[in-house]
Write a protein that holds these residues in place. Structure first.
Motif, PDB file in Angstrom:
ATOM      1  N   ILE A   8      50.981  54.593  46.219  1.00  0.00           N
ATOM      2  CA  ILE A   8      49.834  54.090  45.472  1.00  0.00           C
ATOM      3  C   ILE A   8      49.856  54.804  44.124  1.00  0.00           C
ATOM      4  CG2 ILE A   8      47.326  53.947  45.379  1.00  0.00           C
ATOM      5  CD1 ILE A   8      48.532  52.228  47.598  1.00  0.00           C
ATOM      6  N   VAL A   9      49.791  54.050  43.049  1.00  0.00           N
ATOM      7  CA  VAL A   9      49.910  54.604  41.709  1.00  0.00           C
ATOM      8  C   VAL A   9      48.541  54.636  41.038  1.00  0.00           C
ATOM      9  CG1 VAL A   9      51.001  54.298  39.447  1.00  0.00           C
ATOM     10  CG2 VAL A   9      52.263  53.723  41.530  1.00  0.00           C
ATOM     11  N   HIS A  10      48.168  55.801  40.516  1.00  0.00           N
ATOM     12  CA  HIS A  10      46.897  55.945  39.812  1.00  0.00           C
ATOM     13  C   HIS A  10      46.850  54.974  38.643  1.00  0.00           C
ATOM     14  CE1 HIS A  10      44.126  57.622  36.827  1.00  0.00           C
ATOM     15  NE2 HIS A  10      43.447  58.021  37.881  1.00  0.00           N
ATOM     16  N   GLY A  11      45.732  54.292  38.503  1.00  0.00           N
ATOM     17  CA  GLY A  11      45.556  53.379  37.382  1.00  0.00           C
ATOM     18  C   GLY A  11      45.965  51.947  37.681  1.00  0.00           C
ATOM     19  N   GLN A  12      46.450  51.675  38.898  1.00  0.00           N
ATOM     20  CA  GLN A  12      46.811  50.311  39.276  1.00  0.00           C
ATOM     21  C   GLN A  12      45.850  49.823  40.350  1.00  0.00           C
ATOM     22  OE1 GLN A  12      50.895  49.725  40.314  1.00  0.00           O
ATOM     23  NE2 GLN A  12      51.656  50.550  38.397  1.00  0.00           N
ATOM     24  N   ALA A  40      43.671  41.614  27.065  1.00  0.00           N
ATOM     25  CA  ALA A  40      42.833  40.425  26.907  1.00  0.00           C
ATOM     26  C   ALA A  40      42.857  39.573  28.177  1.00  0.00           C
ATOM     27  CB  ALA A  40      43.305  39.599  25.717  1.00  0.00           C
ATOM     28  N   GLY A  41      41.678  39.166  28.608  1.00  0.00           N
ATOM     29  CA  GLY A  41      41.543  38.355  29.817  1.00  0.00           C
ATOM     30  C   GLY A  41      40.996  39.175  30.967  1.00  0.00           C
ATOM     31  N   TRP A  42      41.309  38.747  32.195  1.00  0.00           N
ATOM     32  CA  TRP A  42      40.807  39.419  33.395  1.00  0.00           C
ATOM     33  C   TRP A  42      41.682  40.602  33.771  1.00  0.00           C
ATOM     34  CZ3 TRP A  42      36.120  38.687  35.050  1.00  0.00           C
ATOM     35  CH2 TRP A  42      35.483  37.470  34.826  1.00  0.00           C
ATOM     36  N   ASN A  43      41.041  41.709  34.145  1.00  0.00           N
ATOM     37  CA  ASN A  43      41.705  42.923  34.598  1.00  0.00           C
ATOM     38  C   ASN A  43      40.992  43.397  35.853  1.00  0.00           C
ATOM     39  OD1 ASN A  43      43.387  44.054  31.999  1.00  0.00           O
ATOM     40  ND2 ASN A  43      41.578  42.924  31.371  1.00  0.00           N
ATOM     41  N   ALA A 100      36.448  47.172  44.056  1.00  0.00           N
ATOM     42  CA  ALA A 100      37.291  46.649  42.985  1.00  0.00           C
ATOM     43  C   ALA A 100      36.421  45.792  42.080  1.00  0.00           C
ATOM     44  CB  ALA A 100      38.426  45.816  43.560  1.00  0.00           C
ATOM     45  N   TYR A 101      36.566  45.964  40.793  1.00  0.00           N
ATOM     46  CA  TYR A 101      35.804  45.194  39.811  1.00  0.00           C
ATOM     47  C   TYR A 101      36.767  44.411  38.934  1.00  0.00           C
ATOM     48  CZ  TYR A 101      32.001  48.178  41.243  1.00  0.00           C
ATOM     49  OH  TYR A 101      31.062  48.823  42.001  1.00  0.00           O
TER      50      TYR A 101
END
Length: 111
Positions: A8-12, A40-43, A100-101
């Motif tokens: 599991i990678v931090h920030g993903q 830009a867009g959904w994250n 998760a958002y």
């Protein structure tokens, strides 16, 4: 099988799928809050602050671009909740760890 095991990678962000309701504990080291890059867009982002904040505050914390919408799925009810920047306070939900958002931004920046 071991071939499906990965770090599991931090920030993903990650999606977890199961055939039925499941509870699990993710173990590891607590990582202090730090900025997450967005495009830009959904994250998809998470929140690891110790104190909950409002969706409006999270959108206001976006730097380098505008955070416009924040959405999450309430797993207990199966209902998506969204806050659009500038919407009435009754739609301004608490942002907490463990959820998760989805955030929509208009450019490249950090949250």
């Amino acid at each position: 099988p071991a071939r499906y095991n990965f770090q599991i990678v931090h920030g993903q962000g990650y999606f977890v799928w199961s055939k039925s309701d499941a509870v699990f504990t993710l173990q590891g080291w607590y990582v202090p809050s730090s900025g997450s890059s967005v495009k830009a867009g959904w994250n998809i982002i998470g929140y690891n602050g110790v104190i909950a904040i409002k969706a409006s505050a999270l959108l206001a914390s976006v730097e380098g671009c505008n955070g416009v919408v924040l959405t999450y799925l309430d797993s207990a009810t199966g209902v998506y909740h969204s806050y659009v920047k500038g919407a009435p306070d009754r739609y301004d939900f608490a942002v907490t760890p463990g959820t998760a958002y989805f955030i929509w931004v208009d450019g490249t920046g950090t949250v």
